[in-house]
Design an enzyme around this catalytic site. Sequence first.
Site, PDB file in Angstrom:
ATOM      1  N   HIS A   8      -6.084  -3.097   6.061  1.00  0.00           N
ATOM      2  CA  HIS A   8      -6.585  -4.297   5.378  1.00  0.00           C
ATOM      3  C   HIS A   8      -7.235  -5.239   6.392  1.00  0.00           C
ATOM      4  CE1 HIS A   8      -4.530  -3.257   1.666  1.00  0.00           C
ATOM      5  NE2 HIS A   8      -3.361  -3.191   2.278  1.00  0.00           N
ATOM      6  N   GLU A 276      -1.024   0.652   7.233  1.00  0.00           N
ATOM      7  CA  GLU A 276      -0.989  -0.651   6.528  1.00  0.00           C
ATOM      8  C   GLU A 276      -1.283  -1.808   7.490  1.00  0.00           C
ATOM      9  OE1 GLU A 276       2.853  -1.359   4.840  1.00  0.00           O
ATOM     10  OE2 GLU A 276       2.208  -2.937   3.485  1.00  0.00           O
TER      11      GLU A 276
END
Lengths: 332, 332
Positions: A8, A276
């Site tokens: 992200h 992540e």
Amino acid sequence: MIIDCHGHYTTVPPAHKHFRERQLAGERPDAAVIRDEEIVETIEQNQLRVMDERGIDVTVFSPQASAMEHHVRDPDVAIAWARACNDLVARVTRLFPERFAGVCQLPQTPDGNLGACVAELRRCVEELGFVGCNLNPDPSGGSWTSRPLTDAFWFPLYEAMTGLDVPAMVHVSTSCNPNAHTLGAHYLNADTSVFMQFLESDLFGRFPTLRFVIPHGGGAVPYHWGRYRGLASRLERPQPEELFRNVFFDSCVYHQPGIDLLGRVIPPENVLFASEMLGAVRGTNPETGSGWDDTKRYVDALELPAEAKRQIFELNARRVYPRLGNRLEQMV
Amino acid sequence: MIIDCHGHYTTVPPAHKHFRERQLAGERPDAAVIRDEEIVETIEQNQLRVMDERGIDVTVFSPQASAMEHHVRDPDVAIAWARACNDLVARVTRLFPERFAGVCQLPQTPDGNLGACVAELRRCVEELGFVGCNLNPDPSGGSWTSRPLTDAFWFPLYEAMTGLDVPAMVHVSTSCNPNAHTLGAHYLNADTSVFMQFLESDLFGRFPTLRFVIPHGGGAVPYHWGRYRGLASRLERPQPEELFRNVFFDSCVYHQPGIDLLGRVIPPENVLFASEMLGAVRGTNPETGSGWDDTKRYVDALELPAEAKRQIFELNARRVYPRLGNRLEQMV
């Protein structure tokens, strides 16, 4: 090649955050003007630095998940916010074409906004070269007021996804519910709930090529695999292994025993390497001296044949995200 | 001695179910009149038969969890239903005093009803000889509209629990939300959410002797132990191991890899043997020929010293439920 399917953009330039603040204050501003140099700096000093340290070649990159904030009800705000976030990710993928591929945020709202989601998906894939999307099964942010992902409500999105041949990662955003901490409960609970929705339904009979990645190692699912097998029998549903044609788990599990369980229970063709980061769990495990989210170390330590690890690190991502494979081949 | 800390009376006589149907139809009936012989038959042919087959000596027994139905808003209905369910469990413990100890259902409602919960807990412990209670962190049944278990709202109940020296098992009831299947998502999600609530709070600083058992192997928590360690650091909270004075996990995980992970991550003094039967997952694993919920086989197969297994099978239950220990000693 090492492909991280779950990164992200959490280190966006301040002007982008300021744009969002103005949106939430009720203004209708234009997206922030951000120079390439600012984007390069936020990437090189953060995501790319860590990727290089850990030996990650390519990251499948999407806007910050907790900042999607689909609980904000205004559909026009959702559209402008998703476009701005996706445009920023697109610029990262153009500035570092060999290192990043884009996955888009959809302009979901608690009331649906599905037509706009389909339009934004098409724009991102067809115009910006994205390879997938993040789909939020709970736009309300912890009240779970939407219909399950197996409901016909979602079918127009699935038609578009299968037409474009892109998968979705199932990913909620910020929890507005004090019962469920965003990172420590809501994310994992969503993963678990959606897997069970899939187990209960015939969704993949209707959409045989539809593909979902369930992040965070599948929530509670691999740890409770026997429960799902037993429940499937009790509910007279096919065994959970039948979902492996359409459902994949990422490897965002932040300790060796968890990854060992994942590798023992889920076949290697259904696990996609992911970290992540720069995400939920930053910082260093004092016992190992490496980052909690340095999941490559855990996968490296799995007792699996080299070919199985290559599936996890590279081949599964190319298969689940075929547009990623095409993109990487054009780079060579 | 083998103590199963998580059994539910799911095979109640039909008259008890009929009483509930009349309640839900808007009547205010008296609890069903049930003869001892009926209770003996439903226990001997079901719970006790399986306990004997598997070598379980004692079950900590509570009313059927999914039938608690705390989402039904009428507080008087909740009180009458909890009393009827608890009275039935109490009769089981009197008919089979060496094999069952009672844990009570509380008359929770979405609006709280906490005074009635405290009163029912006192009645069950002081008058019926119960050794603990089940506490539902989401009486709404899947909408999560209550306050977290760490909120001061719950403190009167915790005062009573610590005064009586009884623990609570954290256990939701039926999900009314189609997003979260009762057995395949809602139960596990509640376990995960509540553990994170504990990690975020100073509840056990205020109540140092308060004890909770988180069932279903702790939901997603042991599988994601590294995530919780990293999150604790990021949130500047004590490490999750600090919760081990007050928080325990049961062993309701229905396959060997899951129990192996539990045994590897959670110290043996914090795992309580349990099967959740006759419960969520009935039926036989075709590969092993034994029941999915025959968790004793999985714990037996753990590579742990005999003393650690004795903790899991017996000593922890006596310690976490001191009134169970007292009760068993009086039996000898």
